[in-house]
Write an enzyme that holds these catalytic residues in place. Structure first.
Site, PDB file in Angstrom:
ATOM      1  N   GLN A  12      47.361  50.502  12.666  1.00 54.43           N
ATOM      2  CA  GLN A  12      46.318  50.694  12.805  1.00 54.43           C
ATOM      3  C   GLN A  12      45.471  50.486  11.395  1.00 54.43           C
ATOM      4  O   GLN A  12      44.484  49.660  11.446  1.00 54.43           O
ATOM      5  CB  GLN A  12      45.613  52.290  12.843  1.00 54.43           C
ATOM      6  CG  GLN A  12      46.218  52.880  14.379  1.00 54.43           C
ATOM      7  CD  GLN A  12      45.803  54.212  14.535  1.00 54.43           C
ATOM      8  OE1 GLN A  12      44.784  54.516  14.098  1.00 54.43           O
ATOM      9  NE2 GLN A  12      47.047  54.763  15.100  1.00 54.43           N
ATOM     10  N   PRO A  43      50.656  52.642  10.342  1.00 56.72           N
ATOM     11  CA  PRO A  43      50.648  51.677   9.573  1.00 56.72           C
ATOM     12  C   PRO A  43      49.788  50.260  10.238  1.00 56.72           C
ATOM     13  O   PRO A  43      49.113  49.546   9.699  1.00 56.72           O
ATOM     14  CB  PRO A  43      51.899  51.315   9.254  1.00 56.72           C
ATOM     15  CG  PRO A  43      52.571  52.729   9.444  1.00 56.72           C
ATOM     16  CD  PRO A  43      51.824  53.554  10.469  1.00 56.72           C
ATOM     17  N   HIS A  69      72.853  16.362   5.387  1.00 53.24           N
ATOM     18  CA  HIS A  69      72.644  17.714   5.763  1.00 53.24           C
ATOM     19  C   HIS A  69      72.663  17.908   7.357  1.00 53.24           C
ATOM     20  O   HIS A  69      71.490  17.859   8.058  1.00 53.24           O
ATOM     21  CB  HIS A  69      71.354  18.483   5.393  1.00 53.24           C
ATOM     22  CG  HIS A  69      71.716  18.823   3.914  1.00 53.24           C
ATOM     23  ND1 HIS A  69      72.140  20.035   3.240  1.00 53.24           N
ATOM     24  CD2 HIS A  69      71.240  18.148   2.848  1.00 53.24           C
ATOM     25  CE1 HIS A  69      72.071  20.131   2.056  1.00 53.24           C
ATOM     26  NE2 HIS A  69      71.655  18.840   1.752  1.00 53.24           N
ATOM     27  N   SER A 100      56.515  42.400   4.854  1.00 60.26           N
ATOM     28  CA  SER A 100      56.697  40.952   5.042  1.00 60.26           C
ATOM     29  C   SER A 100      58.145  40.709   5.832  1.00 60.26           C
ATOM     30  O   SER A 100      58.825  41.768   6.091  1.00 60.26           O
ATOM     31  CB  SER A 100      56.807  40.261   3.696  1.00 60.26           C
ATOM     32  OG  SER A 100      57.738  40.930   2.668  1.00 60.26           O
ATOM     33  N   GLU A 115      73.290  20.128   9.509  1.00 60.57           N
ATOM     34  CA  GLU A 115      72.696  21.307  10.009  1.00 60.57           C
ATOM     35  C   GLU A 115      71.221  21.307  10.318  1.00 60.57           C
ATOM     36  O   GLU A 115      70.815  22.273  11.140  1.00 60.57           O
ATOM     37  CB  GLU A 115      73.115  22.459   8.957  1.00 60.57           C
ATOM     38  CG  GLU A 115      72.228  22.558   7.770  1.00 60.57           C
ATOM     39  CD  GLU A 115      73.024  21.902   6.503  1.00 60.57           C
ATOM     40  OE1 GLU A 115      72.376  22.177   5.595  1.00 60.57           O
ATOM     41  OE2 GLU A 115      73.621  20.859   6.767  1.00 60.57           O
ATOM     42  N   CYS A 175      77.013  17.885   1.369  1.00 57.06           N
ATOM     43  CA  CYS A 175      76.191  17.380   0.100  1.00 57.06           C
ATOM     44  C   CYS A 175      76.860  17.503  -0.912  1.00 57.06           C
ATOM     45  O   CYS A 175      78.030  16.805  -1.168  1.00 57.06           O
ATOM     46  CB  CYS A 175      75.058  17.911   0.289  1.00 57.06           C
ATOM     47  SG  CYS A 175      73.691  17.336  -0.831  1.00 57.06           S
TER      48      CYS A 175
END
EC number: 6.3.4.2
Length: 542
Positions: free
Chosen positions: A191, A189, A514, A13, A516, A380
């Protein structure tokens, strides 16, 4: 005709499917195509709103008030197209909708099963509302082989059969690990990952191979042969210095050209990547640097502040400086003097958060910034704690606190129980559910014309995204303003404070929203641009 590209991941992951999807979308955009990005998340939560930031990372809030996966932030930053609640769905949301329909009797007594009911719901989500787009890129969260992801893989397999020929393609993002003892990249891996994908009926058309060095020609041939793809479809996704180099890297490797070829589209012109090269150049060759302290409570996982990090980077790009981040756990300041940690830094930012842990540390950080005349940006919760600090230190309200932490005789910050969304009154109760019950999404704010923040925006009416349950108490406005903390922005009805600033300070601003979430590499948010500019000025004084 709308074409669908499904992006899956294998081996491990956190390979960057979201960035890969966003980069491909940017490349297709630069060729003149209209692109939509969507995310399928296999977890059972209805949305990430109540998930711990240290487990899941940032919750990205859209204009329409959806709490979504942080990858939607990458989508917005790379394409400039605002995401909506219709661009992200989870297993939990699907199950909730299906069970609600079943309880209502919509299925007329049928047995509810994963196939067809869950898979049909996934397909309906993927296919809905795409008429205006040339390409729809759909990222499937998790890794092939995960049990929870099976309904999603089955759904996109079925779509591959049901969509007209030439309207669907699959990209598999995988890892080629380098083994120092063997001195080579290992393809096995990948494959096995592709074999797992093929076992559930999906043959990838393109392999996007994460690696830290060039892929030798022989390894490309091996991957093409054993994974059943063309050699030209084995795309090298090498590590780069900045995420804003990813579109350039993928463009050089021909990812977008290979995608177009899959759909029988002749790539007449190369994508126009001049602006991406400009961003890359500014990131790699800054003309100076500043150091910013982020005093937070989720600093153990930087993904909890993903949009914040990128917005600060955008501010650096706008000012042609490198922004060095000093991560400080707020609880440290509850035990130790902030001065040794903050001396020599050019700015202090206290981001959003929830709960009492670390709150007093954030208050001490705000006091240090105010007294030492260091640029301070409170977002915030960071604004709320700055107001509590001013109430205690400037207005003499020693018991000032937030009701979020328990009963207090001086509720400078209190629970927000009702507010206006457009012309509609929304209400919440203290004992209500946590999920989806905050003030969420885009709201308009009115700024005082002669305020610093109005000058920064160049406007007196703005719209920003919110995610909060508590709000500064306007009953304390007069006492605080008398001591130099100005309430420079409010909701249009004047009932809710949106921004504060300290008069006579080089740069001390708190915002309840927020900002951002709306910053882009090509359009840095004005507050972050101004904050970094103030930090540059501060750096010359140190």
């Amino acid at each position: 005709m709308t074409r669908f590209v499904f992006i899956t991941g294998g081996v491990v992951s956190s390979l960057g499917k979201g960035l890969a999807s966003a980069a491909l979308a940017a490349l297709l955009q630069e060729r003149g195509y209209k692109v939509r990005l969507r995310k399928l998340d296999p977890y059972l939560n209805v949305d990430p709103g109540t998930m711990s930031p240290t487990q899941h990372g940032e919750v990205f809030v859209t204009d329409d008030g959806a709490e979504t996966d942080l990858d939607l932030g990458h989508y917005e930053r790379f394409t400039g197209v605002p995401a909506t609640r219709a661009d992200n769905i989870t297993t939990g949301r699907i199950y909730l909708d299906i069970i609600t329909k079943e309880r209502r009797g919509d299925y007329l007594g049928a047995t509810i099963q994963v196939i067809p009911h869950v898979t049909n719901a996934i397909k309906e989500f993927v296919l809905d509302g795409n008429e205006a787009y040339d390409f729809v890129l759909v990222e499937i969260g998790g890794t092939v082989g995960d049990i929870e992801g099976l309904p999603f893989f089955e759904a996109i397999r079925q779509l591959g059969q049901e969509l007209p020929r030439g309207q669907c393609a699959y990209i598999h993002l995988t890892l080629l690990p380098y083994i120092p003892s063997a001195g080579e990249l290992k393809t096995k891996p990948t494959q096995h990952s592709v074999a797992e994908l093929r076992s559930i009926g999906i043959q990838p058309d393109i392999l996007l191979c994460r690696c830290d060095r060039p892929i030798p020609r022989e390894e490309r041939r091996k991957l093409a042969q054993f994974c059943n793809v063309r050699e030209s479809a084995v795309i090298e996704a090498r590590d780069v210095e900045s995420i804003y180099d990813v579109p350039l890297s993928y463009g050089e490797e021909g990812l977008d050209r290979e995608v177009l070829a899959l759909f029988g589209i002749e790539a007449a012109n190369a994508p126009k990547l001049a602006r991406w090269r400009t961003i890359s150049e500014r990131v790699k060759n800054p003309e100076g640097e500043v150091s910013i302290a982020i005093v937070g409570k989720y600093t153990g996982l930087k993904d909890a502040y993903k949009s914040l990090i990128e917005a600060l980077t955008h501010g650096g790009i706008a000012n042609r400086v490198k922004v060095n981040l000093e991560w400080i756990e707020a609880e440290i300041f509850e035990r130790e003097d902030p001065a040794p940690f903050l001396e020599g830094l050019n700015g202090i930012l206290v981001p959003g958060g929830f709960g009492q842990r670390g709150a007093e540390g954030k208050i001490r950080a705000a006091r240090y910034a105010r007294e030492k005349k260091i640029p301070y940006f409170g977002i915030c919760f960071g604004m709320q704690m700055a107001v509590v600090e001013a109430a205690r230190s400037l207005a003499g309200i020693e018991a000032a606190n937030s009701t979020e932490f328990g009963p207090t005789p001086e509720p400078v910050v209190g629970l927000l129980t009702e507010w206006m969304r457009g012309n509609e009154l929304e209400k919440r109760a203290a004992e209500g559910d946590l999920g989806g019950t905050m003030r969420l999404g885009a709201y308009t704010a009115a700024l005082a014309p002669d305020s610093r923040i109005a000058r920064i925006y160049g406007d007196t009416v703005i719209q920003e995204r919110h995610r909060h349950r508590y709000e500064v108490n306007m009953a304390y406005r007069e006492r605080l303003e008398a001591k130099g903390m100005r309430f420079s922005g409010t909701s249009p009805d004047g009932l809710l404070p949106e921004t504060v600033e300290v008069e006579g300070h080089p740069w001390f601003i708190g915002v309840q929203f927020h900002p951002e979430l709306k910053s882009r590499p090509f359009e840095p948010h004005p507050l972050f641009k101004s904050f970094i500019e103030a930090a540059v000025v501060q750096s010359r004084l140190v």
